[in-house]
Design a protein around this motif. Structure first.
Motif, mmCIF file in Angstrom:
data_model
loop_
_atom_site.group_PDB
_atom_site.id
_atom_site.type_symbol
_atom_site.label_atom_id
_atom_site.label_comp_id
_atom_site.label_asym_id
_atom_site.label_seq_id
_atom_site.Cartn_x
_atom_site.Cartn_y
_atom_site.Cartn_z
ATOM 1 N N SER A 44 0.823 -1.219 0.000
ATOM 2 C CA SER A 44 0.000 0.000 0.000
ATOM 3 C C SER A 44 0.850 1.259 0.000
ATOM 4 O O SER A 44 0.526 2.232 -0.675
ATOM 5 C CB SER A 44 -0.937 0.009 1.207
ATOM 6 O OG SER A 44 -1.835 -1.064 1.134
ATOM 7 N N ILE B 291 -5.529 3.244 -8.538
ATOM 8 C CA ILE B 291 -6.648 3.087 -7.605
ATOM 9 C C ILE B 291 -7.429 1.805 -7.912
ATOM 10 O O ILE B 291 -7.761 1.033 -7.008
ATOM 11 C CB ILE B 291 -7.569 4.330 -7.650
ATOM 12 C CG1 ILE B 291 -6.829 5.534 -7.065
ATOM 13 C CG2 ILE B 291 -8.868 4.075 -6.906
ATOM 14 C CD1 ILE B 291 -7.516 6.867 -7.308
ATOM 15 N N VAL B 292 -7.695 1.550 -9.195
ATOM 16 C CA VAL B 292 -8.413 0.338 -9.583
ATOM 17 C C VAL B 292 -7.601 -0.904 -9.218
ATOM 18 O O VAL B 292 -8.134 -1.878 -8.679
ATOM 19 C CB VAL B 292 -8.744 0.358 -11.096
ATOM 20 C CG1 VAL B 292 -9.222 -1.004 -11.586
ATOM 21 C CG2 VAL B 292 -9.774 1.433 -11.388
ATOM 22 N N GLN C 269 -5.297 -1.169 -6.906
ATOM 23 C CA GLN C 269 -5.259 -1.278 -5.440
ATOM 24 C C GLN C 269 -6.572 -1.856 -4.916
ATOM 25 O O GLN C 269 -6.576 -2.694 -4.011
ATOM 26 C CB GLN C 269 -4.989 0.092 -4.819
ATOM 27 C CG GLN C 269 -4.903 0.099 -3.319
ATOM 28 C CD GLN C 269 -3.615 -0.518 -2.791
ATOM 29 O OE1 GLN C 269 -2.754 -0.980 -3.524
ATOM 30 N NE2 GLN C 269 -3.481 -0.546 -1.484
ATOM 31 N N ALA C 270 -7.690 -1.422 -5.488
ATOM 32 C CA ALA C 270 -8.994 -1.940 -5.066
ATOM 33 C C ALA C 270 -9.122 -3.422 -5.407
ATOM 34 O O ALA C 270 -9.609 -4.218 -4.588
ATOM 35 C CB ALA C 270 -10.117 -1.148 -5.724
ATOM 36 N N ALA C 271 -8.672 -3.808 -6.595
ATOM 37 C CA ALA C 271 -8.719 -5.227 -6.985
ATOM 38 C C ALA C 271 -7.875 -6.071 -6.045
ATOM 39 O O ALA C 271 -8.264 -7.172 -5.647
ATOM 40 C CB ALA C 271 -8.248 -5.392 -8.429
ATOM 41 N N TRP C 272 -6.720 -5.543 -5.674
ATOM 42 C CA TRP C 272 -5.842 -6.271 -4.745
ATOM 43 C C TRP C 272 -6.477 -6.349 -3.354
ATOM 44 O O TRP C 272 -6.467 -7.386 -2.710
ATOM 45 C CB TRP C 272 -4.478 -5.600 -4.687
ATOM 46 C CG TRP C 272 -3.523 -6.207 -3.729
ATOM 47 C CD1 TRP C 272 -3.117 -7.515 -3.692
ATOM 48 C CD2 TRP C 272 -2.832 -5.553 -2.669
ATOM 49 N NE1 TRP C 272 -2.210 -7.705 -2.681
ATOM 50 C CE2 TRP C 272 -2.015 -6.504 -2.033
ATOM 51 C CE3 TRP C 272 -2.819 -4.242 -2.195
ATOM 52 C CZ2 TRP C 272 -1.207 -6.193 -0.954
ATOM 53 C CZ3 TRP C 272 -1.993 -3.942 -1.132
ATOM 54 C CH2 TRP C 272 -1.215 -4.912 -0.519
ATOM 55 N N ALA C 273 -7.036 -5.240 -2.900
ATOM 56 C CA ALA C 273 -7.647 -5.207 -1.568
ATOM 57 C C ALA C 273 -8.833 -6.159 -1.462
ATOM 58 O O ALA C 273 -9.049 -6.779 -0.422
ATOM 59 C CB ALA C 273 -8.082 -3.786 -1.224
ATOM 60 N N PHE C 274 -9.604 -6.282 -2.550
ATOM 61 C CA PHE C 274 -10.762 -7.173 -2.538
ATOM 62 C C PHE C 274 -10.426 -8.570 -3.046
ATOM 63 O O PHE C 274 -11.325 -9.366 -3.300
ATOM 64 C CB PHE C 274 -11.909 -6.564 -3.343
ATOM 65 C CG PHE C 274 -12.513 -5.366 -2.694
ATOM 66 C CD1 PHE C 274 -13.239 -5.489 -1.510
ATOM 67 C CD2 PHE C 274 -12.342 -4.104 -3.236
ATOM 68 C CE1 PHE C 274 -13.793 -4.371 -0.901
ATOM 69 C CE2 PHE C 274 -12.887 -2.985 -2.629
ATOM 70 C CZ PHE C 274 -13.618 -3.119 -1.455
ATOM 71 N N ASP C 275 -9.126 -8.846 -3.211
ATOM 72 C CA ASP C 275 -8.637 -10.173 -3.585
ATOM 73 C C ASP C 275 -9.234 -10.661 -4.907
ATOM 74 O O ASP C 275 -9.637 -11.806 -5.043
ATOM 75 C CB ASP C 275 -8.920 -11.177 -2.461
ATOM 76 C CG ASP C 275 -7.967 -12.368 -2.522
ATOM 77 O OD1 ASP C 275 -6.904 -12.238 -3.149
ATOM 78 O OD2 ASP C 275 -8.309 -13.416 -1.953
ATOM 79 N N HIS D 20 -1.103 -6.358 -10.009
ATOM 80 C CA HIS D 20 -2.203 -5.491 -10.419
ATOM 81 C C HIS D 20 -1.695 -4.177 -11.007
ATOM 82 O O HIS D 20 -2.452 -3.440 -11.628
ATOM 83 C CB HIS D 20 -3.117 -5.185 -9.228
ATOM 84 C CG HIS D 20 -3.870 -6.383 -8.756
ATOM 85 N ND1 HIS D 20 -5.011 -6.828 -9.371
ATOM 86 C CD2 HIS D 20 -3.633 -7.239 -7.732
ATOM 87 C CE1 HIS D 20 -5.456 -7.903 -8.744
ATOM 88 N NE2 HIS D 20 -4.636 -8.169 -7.747
#
Length: 194
Positions: free
Chosen positions: A122, A145-146, A148-154, A163
């Motif tokens: 992060s 941002i996209v 990071q969001a994909a990574w955060a939501f696995d 990603h």
């Protein structure tokens, strides 16, 4: 959903790479048409080629499709973004080649492992996001941002760098650097003629 995204990513990146290569010698619209014809012919004649490319290069992450979309919207959509400076392109190329070498075990230090750690992954992404916003690279910021969001939501890979980056960035950055150098050479030649 991931398969659809990877398919769109493959075609966007293939079309973009061919477009960038072809536009060295012809106009933008001819380069786009030529790239589209080549991608369509390869897809129709050898149906297994896109599948093999997807198997070899997936996941494409968020950055490559975003850069492709940014380039097409700049060339044909009238969108004006902050241009990447030659120093940024060469710096990104050097850092990414060193990163790939380290991830492949050339050096004792392996930065790829930081992509599995929530805090380090992060922090690195936030630094890149801050830089892209500071420089006005909106598409790159959105891609970060996209991703990071994909990574955060696995969604997809468990490594943040998968990603964000992709090995295809090396030829992309090489082509962009050559085009920028060619443009500088052309402009310097035009000023000497006057």
């Amino acid at each position: 959903m991931t398969t659809l995204y990877e398919t769109i990513g493959l075609y966007a990146v293939a079309l973009w790479l061919l477009f960038r290569l072809l536009r060295i010698g012809v106009s933008d619209i001819l380069a786009l048409c030529g790239a589209a014809i080549i991608v369509a012919l390869v897809s129709l004649v050898a149906l297994d080629v896109p599948l093999m490319l997807m198997a070899m290069f997936a996941p494409f992450g968020a950055v490559l499709p975003a850069l492709a979309i940014q380039n097409f919207t700049t060339q044909f959509g009238g969108y004006r973004s902050t241009d990447y400076h030659l120093a940024e392109v060469l710096g990104a190329l050097a850092v990414y080649v060193l990163y790939l070498c380290a991830a492949l075990g050339v050096f004792a230090f392996d930065p790829y492992r930081f992509g599995y750690q929530p805090v380090m992954g992060s922090v690195i992404i936030l630094v890149l996001l801050a830089y892209s916003l500071w420089r006005g690279h909106v598409f790159l910021a959105v891609a970060l941002i996209v991703g990071q969001a994909a990574w955060a939501f696995d969604i997809g890979s468990t490594n943040a760098f998968d990603h964000m980056t992709h090995v295809i960035l090396v030829p992309v950055l090489c082509v962009v650097a050559l085009q920028k150098l060619f443009g500088l050479w052309r402009r310097s030649g035009a000023t000497q003629i006057r």
